[in-house]
Design a protein around this motif. Structure first.
Motif, PDB file in Angstrom:
ATOM      1  N   GLU A 111       0.871  -1.045  -0.049  1.00 12.32           N
ATOM      2  CA  GLU A 111       0.210  -0.007   0.033  1.00 12.32           C
ATOM      3  C   GLU A 111       0.886   1.197   0.021  1.00 12.32           C
ATOM      4  O   GLU A 111       1.986   1.094   0.542  1.00 12.32           O
ATOM      5  CB  GLU A 111      -0.963   0.074   1.381  1.00 12.32           C
ATOM      6  CG  GLU A 111      -1.885   1.148   1.259  1.00 12.32           C
ATOM      7  CD  GLU A 111      -2.823   1.140   2.577  1.00 12.32           C
ATOM      8  OE1 GLU A 111      -3.683   1.972   2.643  1.00 12.32           O
ATOM      9  OE2 GLU A 111      -2.401   0.413   3.495  1.00 12.32           O
ATOM     10  N   TRP A 112       0.417   2.135  -0.723  1.00 14.70           N
ATOM     11  CA  TRP A 112       1.409   3.500  -0.583  1.00 14.70           C
ATOM     12  C   TRP A 112       0.573   4.687  -1.090  1.00 14.70           C
ATOM     13  O   TRP A 112      -0.520   4.650  -1.734  1.00 14.70           O
ATOM     14  CB  TRP A 112       2.371   3.262  -1.967  1.00 14.70           C
ATOM     15  CG  TRP A 112       1.920   2.904  -3.479  1.00 14.70           C
ATOM     16  CD1 TRP A 112       1.628   3.895  -4.331  1.00 14.70           C
ATOM     17  CD2 TRP A 112       1.642   1.620  -3.785  1.00 14.70           C
ATOM     18  NE1 TRP A 112       1.230   3.384  -5.462  1.00 14.70           N
ATOM     19  CE2 TRP A 112       1.267   2.088  -5.176  1.00 14.70           C
ATOM     20  CE3 TRP A 112       1.550   0.356  -3.517  1.00 14.70           C
ATOM     21  CZ2 TRP A 112       0.659   0.978  -5.860  1.00 14.70           C
ATOM     22  CZ3 TRP A 112       0.839  -0.299  -4.191  1.00 14.70           C
ATOM     23  CH2 TRP A 112       0.636  -0.215  -5.601  1.00 14.70           C
ATOM     24  N   LEU A 113       1.167   5.816  -0.525  1.00 16.60           N
ATOM     25  CA  LEU A 113       0.327   7.193  -0.768  1.00 16.60           C
ATOM     26  C   LEU A 113       1.697   8.230  -1.094  1.00 16.60           C
ATOM     27  O   LEU A 113       2.334   8.233  -0.190  1.00 16.60           O
ATOM     28  CB  LEU A 113      -0.595   7.694   0.319  1.00 16.60           C
ATOM     29  CG  LEU A 113      -1.056   8.959   0.123  1.00 16.60           C
ATOM     30  CD1 LEU A 113      -2.067   8.909  -1.112  1.00 16.60           C
ATOM     31  CD2 LEU A 113      -1.620   9.298   1.713  1.00 16.60           C
ATOM     32  N   GLU A 126       4.748   4.225   2.631  1.00 15.85           N
ATOM     33  CA  GLU A 126       4.765   2.948   1.701  1.00 15.85           C
ATOM     34  C   GLU A 126       4.582   1.857   2.520  1.00 15.85           C
ATOM     35  O   GLU A 126       5.498   1.586   3.697  1.00 15.85           O
ATOM     36  CB  GLU A 126       5.967   3.139   1.064  1.00 15.85           C
ATOM     37  CG  GLU A 126       6.195   4.232  -0.015  1.00 15.85           C
ATOM     38  CD  GLU A 126       7.328   4.076  -0.850  1.00 15.85           C
ATOM     39  OE1 GLU A 126       8.416   3.570  -0.617  1.00 15.85           O
ATOM     40  OE2 GLU A 126       7.417   4.788  -2.066  1.00 15.85           O
ATOM     41  N   ARG A 127       3.923   0.935   2.334  1.00 17.21           N
ATOM     42  CA  ARG A 127       3.793  -0.404   3.150  1.00 17.21           C
ATOM     43  C   ARG A 127       4.121  -1.561   2.321  1.00 17.21           C
ATOM     44  O   ARG A 127       3.649  -1.771   1.211  1.00 17.21           O
ATOM     45  CB  ARG A 127       2.253  -0.325   3.556  1.00 17.21           C
ATOM     46  CG  ARG A 127       1.941  -1.759   4.326  1.00 17.21           C
ATOM     47  CD  ARG A 127       0.192  -1.499   4.666  1.00 17.21           C
ATOM     48  NE  ARG A 127      -0.196  -2.782   5.311  1.00 17.21           N
ATOM     49  CZ  ARG A 127      -1.486  -2.804   5.538  1.00 17.21           C
ATOM     50  NH1 ARG A 127      -2.304  -1.900   5.151  1.00 17.21           N
ATOM     51  NH2 ARG A 127      -1.829  -4.072   5.985  1.00 17.21           N
ATOM     52  N   GLN A 131       5.613  -4.070   7.232  1.00 20.86           N
ATOM     53  CA  GLN A 131       6.459  -2.992   7.270  1.00 20.86           C
ATOM     54  C   GLN A 131       6.053  -1.683   6.578  1.00 20.86           C
ATOM     55  O   GLN A 131       5.401  -1.902   5.599  1.00 20.86           O
ATOM     56  CB  GLN A 131       7.849  -3.327   6.865  1.00 20.86           C
ATOM     57  CG  GLN A 131       8.536  -4.624   7.365  1.00 20.86           C
ATOM     58  CD  GLN A 131       9.082  -4.323   8.591  1.00 20.86           C
ATOM     59  OE1 GLN A 131       9.471  -3.451   9.091  1.00 20.86           O
ATOM     60  NE2 GLN A 131       8.719  -5.161   9.441  1.00 20.86           N
ATOM     61  N   ILE A 132       5.989  -0.563   7.377  1.00 17.77           N
ATOM     62  CA  ILE A 132       5.232   0.742   6.985  1.00 17.77           C
ATOM     63  C   ILE A 132       6.527   1.768   7.282  1.00 17.77           C
ATOM     64  O   ILE A 132       6.909   1.994   8.431  1.00 17.77           O
ATOM     65  CB  ILE A 132       4.064   1.057   7.630  1.00 17.77           C
ATOM     66  CG1 ILE A 132       3.069  -0.028   7.355  1.00 17.77           C
ATOM     67  CG2 ILE A 132       3.646   2.571   7.418  1.00 17.77           C
ATOM     68  CD1 ILE A 132       1.570   0.117   8.059  1.00 17.77           C
ATOM     69  N   LYS A 133       6.822   2.254   5.935  1.00 11.22           N
ATOM     70  CA  LYS A 133       7.601   3.294   6.142  1.00 11.22           C
ATOM     71  C   LYS A 133       6.964   4.729   5.664  1.00 11.22           C
ATOM     72  O   LYS A 133       6.136   4.948   4.913  1.00 11.22           O
ATOM     73  CB  LYS A 133       8.707   3.442   5.057  1.00 11.22           C
ATOM     74  CG  LYS A 133       9.620   4.483   4.485  1.00 11.22           C
ATOM     75  CD  LYS A 133      10.354   4.268   3.414  1.00 11.22           C
ATOM     76  CE  LYS A 133      11.335   5.565   2.984  1.00 11.22           C
ATOM     77  NZ  LYS A 133      11.890   5.367   1.564  1.00 11.22           N
ATOM     78  N   ILE A 134       7.316   5.838   6.822  1.00  7.24           N
ATOM     79  CA  ILE A 134       6.761   7.115   6.555  1.00  7.24           C
ATOM     80  C   ILE A 134       7.640   7.986   6.098  1.00  7.24           C
ATOM     81  O   ILE A 134       8.743   8.045   6.263  1.00  7.24           O
ATOM     82  CB  ILE A 134       6.484   7.508   8.075  1.00  7.24           C
ATOM     83  CG1 ILE A 134       5.653   6.721   8.866  1.00  7.24           C
ATOM     84  CG2 ILE A 134       5.789   8.899   8.109  1.00  7.24           C
ATOM     85  CD1 ILE A 134       4.210   6.479   8.292  1.00  7.24           C
TER      86      ILE A 134
END
Length: 400
Positions: A111-113, A126-127, A131-134
């Protein structure tokens, strides 16, 4: 504003298919009308359903999907084990966004924005798996996104959770799906149709007059629309909300101090008004009747023809989109109606005078005559035309 939509492995759309709604190669100006032509079973319904699926996932994956099952998806039956992917490029509160996600049968696997200020990509998040990166431009602690990361289920979207819990950095993207995208598909449900018509008519005399004028123009024999007065238990609340909505809309039209906040408040009030009206209808019904020329007894919706119900269904959604600048996607627009009448509906979006807020219409049709009329050929700057073909069970989308 919707600039592009891409989907893969949904319905008959097995391979990645992209629908571009902007002029030129990735241009910033989106056309007001996008028509998709295809013969029966070409994949038109799969395309509109993919938009509906993406919207539903954003709004309901946290609260509506079974927490002990996989994500809700409808892959191509020949590729059921492959992931499905949905990507939308849109402008929310003046900022360009790209949002997408990838699902398999068990989890949200990506998933991404991203935002694109001045055509430069900035990562919001970005996921990949768990794992989720801010992104460095978004201070996670300040906006509350980091606090939500441990709460996200493997089979639900972070944007869905963040929107419902109001994580400020993600609110514009979430609200775009909630307030700026409408999708109409499937059979006409009489109860839902009565609710939409009654709600639209009850908001203001102007709504009723405009709707009635369009119905009379369609030459269906409808002379008047009757809706019961609001239940006294709800009447004052509805009137107060309508007054407040009208005042905010006027402030926005005249350049309010903070248009973004005004837009947010307007969409919140409209949603509250819709919920209150729905509660009233659940209690006593809509009380809707249609008066036909030369007939003394008012018709109920169930007495109307399929074509009339189809028109009655789409008109309130179109007028609402035109009033608020929404994106409206309709599967099989004008089914059962004369081409001339469907063409008049399309022209409401093409005409800058009736579409002053930049609303967009995306529609599918099997009627090539409708595509070949002026709305699809002589006014290319006002309309984009695409074609869907299906070969060996797989649909392909190409510009026409």
């Amino acid at each position: 504003m919707l600039r592009s939509f891409q989907v893969s492995n949904h319905g008959s759309l097995a391979q990645a298919q992209q629908l571009r709604l902007s002029r030129g190669a990735g241009g910033p100006v989106s056309v007001p009308v996008t028509a998709v032509h295809g013969v029966a079973a070409a994949g038109k319904t799969s395309l509109i359903d993919a938009l509906a699926q993406m919207r539903d996932a954003v709004l309901h994956s946290v609260s509506g999907w079974d927490p002990y099952a996989g994500p809700v998806r409808r892959p191509h039956l020949g590729f059921a084990d492959r992931p499905s992917e949905f990507v939308a490029g849109f402008i929310a509160e003046g900022v360009p966004y790209t949002y997408g996600f990838r699902l398999d049968n068990a989890d949200v696997i990506a998933e991404w924005l991203h935002t694109h200020p001045r055509s430069r990509k900035r990562i919001v998040f970005e996921r990949t798996g768990d794992q989720i990166k801010i992104g460095p431009m978004f201070e996670a602690a300040r906006y509350g996104v980091a606090a939500l990361v441990p709460l996200v289920r493997p089979n639900a979207l972070l944007l869905s959770l963040a929107g419902q819990l109001y994580a400020e950095a993600l609110v514009p993207a979430y609200r775009w799906f909630a307030a700026n995208l409408q999708v109409q598909q499937g059979a006409v449900d009489t109860a839902a149709l009565a609710l939409d018509l009654g709600s639209h008519i009850s908001r203001s005399p102007d709504n009723a007059a405009r709707l009635l004028m369009l119905l009379r123009t369609a030459d269906l024999g409808i002379e008047d629309l009757l809706v019961a007065e609001p239940d006294p238990m709800y009447a004052d609340y509805l009137r107060d909300l309508d007054t407040e909505i009208a005042a905010l809309a006027t402030r926005l039209d005249h350049g309010g101090a903070d248009p973004i906040l005004l837009e947010r408040e307007l969409s919140t009030l409209r949603a509250a008004r819709d919920a209150l009206y729905r509660r009233m209808v659940d209690r006593r019904g809509v009380g809707l009747g249609l008066v036909h020329e030369g007939i003394d007894v008012a018709f109920e919706l169930a007495d109307e023809s399929t074509a009339t119900r189809s028109l009655l269904r789409v008109l309130p959604a179109m007028l609402e989109a035109l009033d608020t600048g929404q994106v409206l996607a309709v599967d099989d627009l004008g089914a059962g109606l004369p081409v001339e009448e469907t063409d008049r509906l399309v022209q409401l979006f093409q005409n800058p005078e009736t579409n002053a807020r930049g609303a967009q219409l995306i529609y599918t049709t099997a009627n090539r005559t409708l595509i070949d009329r002026g709305n699809g050929r002589s006014q290319r700057r006002r309309c984009a035309v695409w074609q869907l073909r299906r070969e060996q069970g797989v649909s392909e989308l190409t510009p026409l």
